[in-house]
Design a protein around this motif. Structure first.
Motif, short mmCIF file in Angstrom:
data_model
loop_
_atom_site.label_atom_id
_atom_site.label_comp_id
_atom_site.label_asym_id
_atom_site.label_seq_id
_atom_site.Cartn_x
_atom_site.Cartn_y
_atom_site.Cartn_z
N ALA A 169 16.07 4.13 -7.64
CA ALA A 169 16.04 3.11 -6.39
C ALA A 169 16.69 3.70 -5.23
CB ALA A 169 16.80 1.78 -6.60
N GLY A 170 17.32 4.79 -5.10
CA GLY A 170 17.97 5.57 -4.16
C GLY A 170 16.78 6.44 -3.33
N THR A 171 15.48 6.21 -3.99
CA THR A 171 14.46 6.87 -3.21
C THR A 171 13.38 5.65 -2.73
OG1 THR A 171 13.23 6.92 -5.23
CG2 THR A 171 14.73 8.71 -4.51
N HIS A 172 12.48 6.01 -2.06
CA HIS A 172 11.38 5.14 -1.76
C HIS A 172 10.57 4.53 -2.83
CE1 HIS A 172 7.83 3.42 0.76
NE2 HIS A 172 7.14 4.07 -0.28
N PRO A 173 10.31 3.09 -2.96
CA PRO A 173 10.45 2.02 -1.63
C PRO A 173 11.81 1.44 -1.91
CG PRO A 173 9.17 1.18 -3.18
CD PRO A 173 9.34 2.87 -3.81
N GLY A 174 12.82 1.73 -2.87
CA GLY A 174 14.18 1.14 -2.82
C GLY A 174 14.45 0.33 -3.96
N GLY A 175 15.29 -0.73 -3.93
CA GLY A 175 15.78 -1.52 -4.89
C GLY A 175 14.75 -2.46 -5.47
N GLY A 176 15.35 -3.20 -6.52
CA GLY A 176 14.60 -4.09 -7.19
C GLY A 176 13.81 -3.34 -8.40
N VAL A 177 13.41 -4.03 -9.51
CA VAL A 177 12.91 -3.82 -10.59
C VAL A 177 11.28 -3.79 -10.32
CG1 VAL A 177 12.25 -4.14 -13.23
CG2 VAL A 177 14.40 -4.88 -12.20
N THR A 178 10.97 -2.71 -9.64
CA THR A 178 9.58 -2.10 -9.16
C THR A 178 8.83 -0.98 -9.98
OG1 THR A 178 10.32 -0.41 -7.68
CG2 THR A 178 10.48 -2.55 -6.73
N GLY A 179 9.50 -0.05 -10.66
CA GLY A 179 8.87 0.92 -11.25
C GLY A 179 8.13 1.95 -10.41
N ALA A 180 8.13 1.79 -9.15
CA ALA A 180 7.42 2.43 -8.07
C ALA A 180 8.31 3.82 -7.93
CB ALA A 180 7.46 1.75 -6.68
N PRO A 181 9.63 3.89 -7.90
CA PRO A 181 10.31 5.34 -7.56
C PRO A 181 9.90 6.28 -8.86
CG PRO A 181 11.76 3.74 -6.87
CD PRO A 181 10.66 2.94 -7.48
N GLY A 182 9.73 5.76 -10.10
CA GLY A 182 9.73 6.43 -11.19
C GLY A 182 8.13 6.73 -11.31
N ASP A 196 0.92 -1.23 0.13
CA ASP A 196 0.06 -0.09 0.02
C ASP A 196 0.98 1.33 0.10
OD1 ASP A 196 -2.79 1.16 0.35
OD2 ASP A 196 -1.75 1.92 2.32
N LEU A 197 1.93 1.24 0.75
CA LEU A 197 2.94 2.18 0.76
C LEU A 197 4.00 2.54 -0.43
CD1 LEU A 197 4.05 2.29 4.57
CD2 LEU A 197 2.38 3.70 3.51
N ALA A 198 4.10 1.35 -1.19
CA ALA A 198 5.12 1.39 -2.24
C ALA A 198 4.53 2.42 -3.45
CB ALA A 198 5.03 0.05 -2.85
N LEU A 199 3.36 2.87 -3.66
CA LEU A 199 3.10 3.73 -4.77
C LEU A 199 2.48 5.08 -4.05
CD1 LEU A 199 1.46 1.59 -7.42
CD2 LEU A 199 3.67 2.44 -7.30
N LYS A 200 3.07 5.27 -3.00
CA LYS A 200 2.95 6.58 -2.25
C LYS A 200 4.14 7.42 -2.12
CE LYS A 200 -1.40 4.98 -0.46
NZ LYS A 200 -2.26 4.72 1.11
N SER A 201 4.14 8.68 -2.12
CA SER A 201 5.24 9.40 -1.89
C SER A 201 5.36 9.60 -0.34
CB SER A 201 5.30 10.81 -2.19
OG SER A 201 6.05 11.95 -1.95
N PRO A 202 6.47 9.37 0.17
CA PRO A 202 6.57 9.48 1.71
C PRO A 202 6.34 10.88 2.39
CG PRO A 202 8.52 8.23 0.98
CD PRO A 202 7.55 8.83 -0.23
N PRO A 203 5.94 11.07 3.62
CA PRO A 203 6.01 12.25 4.01
C PRO A 203 7.18 13.16 4.05
CG PRO A 203 4.65 10.67 5.54
CD PRO A 203 5.45 10.14 4.31
N ASN A 204 7.23 14.51 3.74
CA ASN A 204 8.36 14.90 3.44
C ASN A 204 8.73 15.94 4.85
OD1 ASN A 204 10.93 15.40 2.26
ND2 ASN A 204 10.39 17.32 2.06
N VAL A 205 9.57 15.33 5.65
CA VAL A 205 9.77 16.18 6.89
C VAL A 205 10.58 17.42 6.58
CG1 VAL A 205 11.38 15.95 9.16
CG2 VAL A 205 10.43 13.89 8.23
N GLY A 206 9.74 18.43 7.42
CA GLY A 206 10.10 19.82 7.03
C GLY A 206 8.99 20.60 6.41
N ASP A 207 7.85 19.85 5.85
CA ASP A 207 6.86 20.39 4.98
C ASP A 207 5.72 20.89 5.97
OD1 ASP A 207 8.33 20.35 2.69
OD2 ASP A 207 7.20 18.59 2.10
N GLY A 208 6.00 21.12 7.35
CA GLY A 208 4.76 21.78 8.26
C GLY A 208 3.73 20.85 8.00
#
Length: 538
Positions: free
Chosen positions: A506-519, A142-154
């Protein structure tokens, strides 16, 4: 400068292609610049010996997001994955002397029956273990295709955190404890609480060291185990399979879909640096001298490569640069492809069978895996490395001449940098021979059947694919480098520290593997930042 684009993407790996697709579909003018002469990044298929082709680096399918497959209509372009009949086959016994084997997969009842040969207790606990893993994996899916909360965005940070934390609050207290244990415990400690057989623990513990330069005793290694089980193939959760035509077939399809939407893809166009003007990314300069203007630059390369090699020292704040220097990269991976005149004959199970179509794991115990890591730290690589072999030609005859085969050897616990100033270029041949010896001990005659081989040490992986330290994940998958902290807390939502700069690898959420999720996720952030009525370059 050449003509300007709405988005300029560095790197035509699968995440870069996925990101380009979503942006182009939304009407943006997109160009991808790729250093190599082929699209795909580490997901490519190449001929490495006359008549023998194989997936060069990435080699198996499970984690590619079903939404990405459906949105890009990859099935219309020939996307086809053949499932493994069983997941993994683990020869047992230190010397491959016929001391038995363990097969994992093929359905719950069958796996229980297999486990019962080693432990009735473990066979009985398996359904509960699978239910536990699946419950936690569903949260990650469920989290893989969501942008994480960005700390500092109030307030936005709090809102995003509340929305994404909703899934965790629906878990029972027992399940929340499972999540905590998986994210913090070592694989051994976690598996010890479930199983008693060393063979059974090895079957699950192997996933904890895949692309992870660590011991199964390392705290947090249990999460890497979990990361490798939240995929699916053909609608079957947790399954793995082979992409017909190799992994390169997938990225070639993706590139075709992108170009049909008007995406420009420039090959043999390595980037020298990201151009920054007034704390805003405004384009890139290629090694050949060409400067390309863009409203936004999106990097499909690892954080270490982007911020330490492609940006000027004065372009990012010293504090951020310090954090990136501390970002851990180096997966301890050594990759080989071998051309074979015949199938390997394992002492414990010599005749051809379903085990040749599975993941063949040479890592019979967690102690074996731990020693491999400790040896690598001291000597550079283990004399008995962890080896996973796949033989895709058993299900895809397009990869090898009739009657012959190709095998992927995906090997763990090879130091990203050799101790004592030694160089991988001088020693990769000896390491490759060590890997062959390891397989030979379990399958006599394997060495004699090799008619060609391709070797990629950690240094070779970096040179060929731009993977710093040979890290197939673009950075360690440790708790301090996950979710909102991947790659750095405050820049964990695909936005870089410079306005107009984004990350989609892959240096962003959710990380490595051929997922397509970061893109996928990076594209959604870009479109949200741009706004529906924002002006576009034309």
């Amino acid at each position: 400068m050449t003509k300007a684009y709405d988005a300029l993407i560095i790197g035509a790996g699968h995440n870069g292609l996925v990101c380009a697709f979503y942006l182009a579909r939304a009407g943006l003018k997109v160009r991808i610049v790729e250093a190599r002469d082929v699209v795909g990044g580490a997901a490519v298929t190449e001929e490495f010996a006359p008549g023998f082709r194989n997936s060069v680096a990435s080699y198996t399918v499970s984690l590619l997001q079903p939404k990405v497959i459906a949105d890009m209509k990859l099935a219309d372009h020939g996307y086809r994955v053949i499932e493994r009949p069983i997941s993994n086959f683990l020869p047992q016994g230190a010397g491959g002397s016929g001391d038995g084997y363990l097969k994992l997969g093929g359905g719950l009842e069958r796996t229980q029956k297999e486990f019962a040969r080693f432990s009735a207790h473990d066979a009985a606990r398996l359904p509960e273990y699978y239910d536990m893993l699946e419950g936690v994996a569903d949260v990650l899916r469920d989290l893989a295709l969501k942008s994480p909360p960005n700390v500092g965005d109030g307030f936005r940070t709090l809102l995003d955190a509340a929305r994404q934390g909703r899934g965790l609050t629906k878990l029972s207290l027992s399940q929340q404890r499972d999540v905590l244990e998986l994210f913090t415990k070592s694989a051994r400690t976690f598996l010890d609480s479930w199983f008693e057989s060393e063979a059974v623990k090895a079957a699950f513990g192997f996933d904890a060291v895949v692309g992870n330069y660590a011991s199964p005793d390392t705290p947090g290694s249990a999460y890497v185990l979990l990361h490798h089980v939240f995929g699916e193939v053909n609608g079957k959760k947790g399954a793995w399979g082979h992409s017909v035509g190799g992994m390169g077939a997938i990225t070639q399809m993706m590139a075709k879909v992108c170009t049909q939407l008007g995406v420009e893809i420039s090959l043999e166009a390595p980037v020298a640096r990201v151009l920054v003007d007034g704390n805003k990314a405004v384009g890139v300069k290629l090694v050949g001298g060409e400067e390309i203007a863009a409203a936004r630059v999106i990097a499909n390369v690892g954080p270490k490569l982007l911020y330490e090699r492609l940006m000027g020292e004065g372009d990012i704040a010293p504090e951020f640069r310090r954090r990136i220097k501390a970002f851990k990269a180096g997966s301890g991976t050594f990759r080989m492809n071998v051309a074979l005149s015949e199938l390997p004959r394992f002492t414990c199970l010599p005749e051809p069978g379903e085990h040749h179509q599975s993941g063949i794991i040479i890592a019979p115990t967690l102690d074996y895996m731990d020693k491999a890591f400790l040896d690598a730290k001291e000597h550079g690589w283990s004399k008995k490395p962890i080896v996973e072999m796949l033989i895709p030609s058993t299900v895809d005859d397009s990869l090898a001449p009739p009657g012959q085969h190709v095998a992927s050897l995906f090997c763990q616990q090879f130091a990203p940098e050799l101790p004592g100033g030694r160089d991988w270029d001088a020693e990769e041949g000896a390491a490759a021979d060590c890997i062959i010896d390891t397989v030979e001990a379990h399958a006599p005659g394997f060495r004699a059947s090799i008619v060609g081989r391709q070797i990629l040490s950690p240094k070779g992986l970096e040179r060929k694919f731009g993977l710093v330290g040979g890290d197939i994940m673009h950075g360690n998958m440790s708790l301090d480098q996950l979710w909102s902290a991947r790659p750095v807390l405050g820049n964990g939502a695909y936005r870089g520290p410079v306005k107009g700069l984004y990350m989609c690898g892959a240096g962003t959420h959710p990380g490595g593997g051929v997922t397509g999720a970061p893109g996928h996720n990076a594209a959604q952030v870009v479109l949200r930042d741009r706004g529906f009525f924002a002006p576009k370059w034309r």
